[in-house]
Write an enzyme that holds these catalytic residues in place. Structure first.
Site, short mmCIF file in Angstrom:
data_model
loop_
_atom_site.label_atom_id
_atom_site.label_comp_id
_atom_site.label_asym_id
_atom_site.label_seq_id
_atom_site.Cartn_x
_atom_site.Cartn_y
_atom_site.Cartn_z
N LYS A 70 -6.70 3.38 -6.25
CA LYS A 70 -7.77 2.59 -6.90
C LYS A 70 -8.47 3.38 -8.01
CE LYS A 70 -8.97 0.05 -2.65
NZ LYS A 70 -8.30 0.84 -1.60
N ASP B 292 -11.95 5.01 -14.03
CA ASP B 292 -12.56 6.09 -14.83
C ASP B 292 -12.42 5.71 -16.29
OD1 ASP B 292 -13.53 8.64 -15.71
OD2 ASP B 292 -12.71 9.57 -13.91
N ARG C 117 -5.33 -1.44 10.58
CA ARG C 117 -5.80 -1.17 11.94
C ARG C 117 -5.31 -2.17 12.99
NH1 ARG C 117 -11.71 -0.08 9.58
NH2 ARG C 117 -10.79 -1.56 8.10
N ASP D 215 -2.21 3.65 -2.97
CA ASP D 215 -3.46 2.89 -3.15
C ASP D 215 -4.61 3.86 -3.44
OD1 ASP D 215 -5.52 0.97 -2.86
OD2 ASP D 215 -5.49 1.13 -0.67
N LYS E 293 1.63 1.88 2.94
CA LYS E 293 0.59 2.09 1.93
C LYS E 293 -0.07 3.44 2.21
CE LYS E 293 -3.60 0.35 2.02
NZ LYS E 293 -4.48 1.49 1.66
N THR F 231 -12.06 -6.42 -0.22
CA THR F 231 -12.15 -7.38 0.89
C THR F 231 -13.26 -7.01 1.88
OG1 THR F 231 -10.26 -6.18 1.80
CG2 THR F 231 -9.81 -8.32 0.86
O1 C5P Z 1 -7.23 -1.44 8.60
P1 C5P Z 1 -7.18 -2.51 7.55
O2 C5P Z 1 -6.09 -3.53 7.78
O3 C5P Z 1 -8.54 -3.11 7.27
O4 C5P Z 1 -6.75 -1.69 6.25
C1 C5P Z 1 -6.81 -2.21 4.97
C2 C5P Z 1 -6.31 -1.19 4.02
O5 C5P Z 1 -6.26 -1.78 2.74
C3 C5P Z 1 -7.17 0.05 3.89
O6 C5P Z 1 -6.29 1.15 3.69
C4 C5P Z 1 -7.98 -0.19 2.65
O7 C5P Z 1 -8.26 1.00 1.96
C5 C5P Z 1 -7.05 -1.06 1.84
N1 C5P Z 1 -7.67 -1.97 0.87
C6 C5P Z 1 -8.60 -2.90 1.22
N2 C5P Z 1 -9.17 -3.71 0.28
C7 C5P Z 1 -8.78 -3.62 -0.97
C8 C5P Z 1 -7.81 -2.70 -1.35
C9 C5P Z 1 -7.25 -1.88 -0.38
O8 C5P Z 1 -8.93 -3.01 2.40
N3 C5P Z 1 -9.29 -4.45 -1.87
#
Ligand code: C5P
Length: 234
Positions: free
Chosen positions: A61, A64, A212, A59, A32, A120
């Site tokens: 998002k 606009d 992460r 991603d 991603k 989330t």
């Molecule tokens: O590090 P972690 O597992 O929290 O990363 C989650 C990834 O998913 C990040 O790149 C974040 O931008 C993305 N994301 C998210 N929630 C969403 C959409 C995308 O955490 N609703």
């Protein structure tokens, strides 16, 4: 079959990405690419990942006015990625315009278009107190998912906890992509609605986004294998 998890390449530079992929032998895994990396490295980063056979979820998002999103999606369509997204709260006209732009701009296959319901990193407290949305969070997510489906998109980004309700309302083939995935011993960081890979699978999630818990781990490949084992045995 491709692995059903997209590894979030939340790195600052293309060099950081290349070092990470090479050091952990992650060549070819689904990835991603988010705002941090794309805003700096853009199309050449996407081209490099494609050359190394990575399925790509871009991603960004988008959110606009419909015309702007349509034209932006036209340009994203030409990148040849697999999944792109918008915020569902941009409304049906914007989602329909996004799809139109994507279809017009795509060269070979049209990427899947999905919409973020509620991030989330947000919980009910933020929804009620900051955004003044008084519905329960899962009802708000369900409403945005239905709006997304009725606007012709392919699925949503949501937490694992909302997947079952969304599938009930939007049908089983409607894609659910779930970030906020954590191994049991990983830090939650800024995420609020988290789930383990096991729970996400049990709830019926189609695709996981994992960042992460793998990228910041002492041994990223080991944690990636743990995600895969959990998924395969859930
Ligand atoms: O590090 P972690 O597992 O929290 O990363 C989650 C990834 O998913 C990040 O790149 C974040 O931008 C993305 N994301 C998210 N929630 C969403 C959409 C995308 O955490 N609703």
């Amino acid at each position: 079959m491709n692995k059903p998890f997209y590894l979030a390449l939340d790195f600052r530079t293309a060099d950081d990405v290349k070092t990470f992929i090479s050091a952990n032998d992650f060549y070819g895994v689904p990835v991603k690419v988010g705002m941090e990396l794309f805003y700096r490295e853009g199309r050449p980063m996407i081209d490099w990942l494609k050359q190394h056979d990575h399925p790509i979820f871009l991603d960004l998002k988008l959110h606009d006015i419909p015309t702007t999103v349509e034209k932006a999606m036209y340009n994203l369509g030409s990148l040849g990625v697999d999944i792109v997204n918008v915020h569902a709260s941009g409304g049906s006209e914007m989602i329909i315009a996004a799809k139109r732009g994507l279809e017009a701009g795509s060269v070979n296959k049209v990427p899947k278009l999905i919409a973020v319901t509620i991030l989330t990193s947000m919980d009910e407290n933020v929804l009620h107190k900051e955004l003044n949305i008084q519905q329960p969070l899962n009802v708000a997510v369900e409403r945005l998912a239905l709006l997304t489906k009725e606007s012709g998109a392919d699925g949503v980004v949501c937490s694992a906890h909302e997947v079952e309700r969304i599938k009930k309302v939007c049908g089983n083939s409607f894609l659910t992509v779930t970030p906020g995935i954590r191994l049991s011993d990983s830090s939650q960081n800024d995420q609020k609605r988290v789930a383990t890979p096991t729970l996400a699978k049990q709830k019926g999630a189609d695709l996981l986004v994992i960042g992460r818990s793998v990228t910041q781990a002492t041994n990223p490949q080991k944690n990636y294998q743990r995600v895969m084992e959990e998924w395969n045995h859930a």
